[in-house]
Design a protein around this motif. Structure first.
Motif, PDB file in Angstrom:
ATOM      1  N   MET A   9       0.858  -1.352   0.084  1.00  0.00           N
ATOM      2  CA  MET A   9       0.119  -0.113   0.178  1.00  0.00           C
ATOM      3  C   MET A   9       0.965   1.190   0.051  1.00  0.00           C
ATOM      4  SD  MET A   9      -3.004  -0.812   2.896  1.00  0.00           S
ATOM      5  CE  MET A   9      -1.972  -1.864   4.153  1.00  0.00           C
ATOM      6  N   ASP A  32      -8.660  -2.258  -7.718  1.00  0.00           N
ATOM      7  CA  ASP A  32      -9.219  -1.493  -6.831  1.00  0.00           C
ATOM      8  C   ASP A  32     -10.413  -0.868  -7.481  1.00  0.00           C
ATOM      9  OD1 ASP A  32      -8.326  -2.654  -4.631  1.00  0.00           O
ATOM     10  OD2 ASP A  32      -6.892  -0.841  -4.037  1.00  0.00           O
ATOM     11  N   SER A  44     -13.876   0.372   1.050  1.00  0.00           N
ATOM     12  CA  SER A  44     -13.865   0.287   2.642  1.00  0.00           C
ATOM     13  C   SER A  44     -15.391  -0.204   3.043  1.00  0.00           C
ATOM     14  CB  SER A  44     -14.004   1.744   3.136  1.00  0.00           C
ATOM     15  OG  SER A  44     -12.706   2.213   2.811  1.00  0.00           O
ATOM     16  N   GLY A  78      -4.034  -4.249  -5.917  1.00  0.00           N
ATOM     17  CA  GLY A  78      -4.304  -3.614  -4.552  1.00  0.00           C
ATOM     18  C   GLY A  78      -2.821  -4.413  -3.898  1.00  0.00           C
ATOM     19  N   LEU A 112       1.682   6.410   4.444  1.00  0.00           N
ATOM     20  CA  LEU A 112       0.407   5.832   5.049  1.00  0.00           C
ATOM     21  C   LEU A 112      -0.266   6.543   6.215  1.00  0.00           C
ATOM     22  CD1 LEU A 112       1.431   1.977   4.441  1.00  0.00           C
ATOM     23  CD2 LEU A 112      -0.633   3.348   3.416  1.00  0.00           C
ATOM     24  N   LYS A 116      -4.665   7.150   5.502  1.00  0.00           N
ATOM     25  CA  LYS A 116      -5.047   6.043   6.194  1.00  0.00           C
ATOM     26  C   LYS A 116      -6.434   5.643   5.992  1.00  0.00           C
ATOM     27  CE  LYS A 116      -4.829   6.350  10.572  1.00  0.00           C
ATOM     28  NZ  LYS A 116      -4.633   6.745  12.324  1.00  0.00           N
ATOM     29  N   ARG A 119      -8.125   3.135   3.583  1.00  0.00           N
ATOM     30  CA  ARG A 119      -7.363   1.870   3.570  1.00  0.00           C
ATOM     31  C   ARG A 119      -7.901   0.908   4.787  1.00  0.00           C
ATOM     32  NH1 ARG A 119      -2.886   4.662   1.038  1.00  0.00           N
ATOM     33  NH2 ARG A 119      -2.558   3.805  -0.933  1.00  0.00           N
TER      34      ARG A 119
END
Ligand code: S3P
Length: 171
Positions: A9, A32, A44, A78, A112, A116, A119
């Protein structure tokens, strides 16, 4: 030719994918985004309502659909795609050129922490636990990533430098 970009990621798979596809005049597909369109639901939302096992099953289904198609494209996966079921074996057995976008832990953690929310695997982690999570997770996943035909270091280089290096590395 099919070019498949894989990596953790926030490694830059989609950004690099869009750039290299422009350079090579090829279509770009983000797995994705493909899933979101097919399922009419965000990643999500799929995780929340159907769970990760369901997500991994459709991720595999759509990966197979794309691998089996006659079309040429640049496909960014992904972060988990190569690491479930026999997905990496399917990729390696296909005629696609696989490319690992290899980024180190500090850069991944830095990116990240600010990215966030969309994800699901890290959305609920506190910032101070992200370095340990990423270190362990990347260690486990590297077994799959490192099987790619091309390993492309992408730490501090600009997108255009990475794209240039990828163009040279492609057969
Ligand atoms: C995942 C990475 C995400 C997305 C899903 C699961 C993973 O894609 O497929 O949230 O398991 O690493 P990105 O790598 O584009 O963030």
């Amino acid at each position: 030719m099919k070019i498949i970009l894989l990596g953790y990621m926030a490694s830059g798979k989609s950004t690099i994918g869009k750039e290299i596809s422009k350079k090579l005049c090829m279509n770009f597909i983000d797995l994705d985004a493909y899933i979101v369109k097919k399922e009419n639901s965000s990643i999500s939302e799929i995780f929340k309502t159907r769970g990760e096992i369901y997500f991994r099953s459709i991720e595999k289904l759509y990966l197979q659909e794309l691998l089996n198609s006659k079309a040429d494209f640049v496909l960014s996966l992904g972060g988990g795609t190569p690491c479930y079921g026999n997905n990496m074996a399917l990729i390696l057995a296909s005629d696609a050129e696989s490319v690992y976008i290899k980024v180190g832990i500090p850069t991944l953690v830095f990116r990240l922490i600010s990215e966030k929310s969309n994800r699901p695997l890290i959305a609920n982690l506190s910032d101070d636990t992200i370095p340990e999570f990423v270190a362990k997770h990347l260690f486990e996943r590297s077994f799959f990533y490192e099987q790619a035909a091309i390993i492309l270091p992408a730490n501090d280089q600009s997108i255009s430098e990475i794209t240039k290096a990828l163009k040279i590395a492609l057969p």
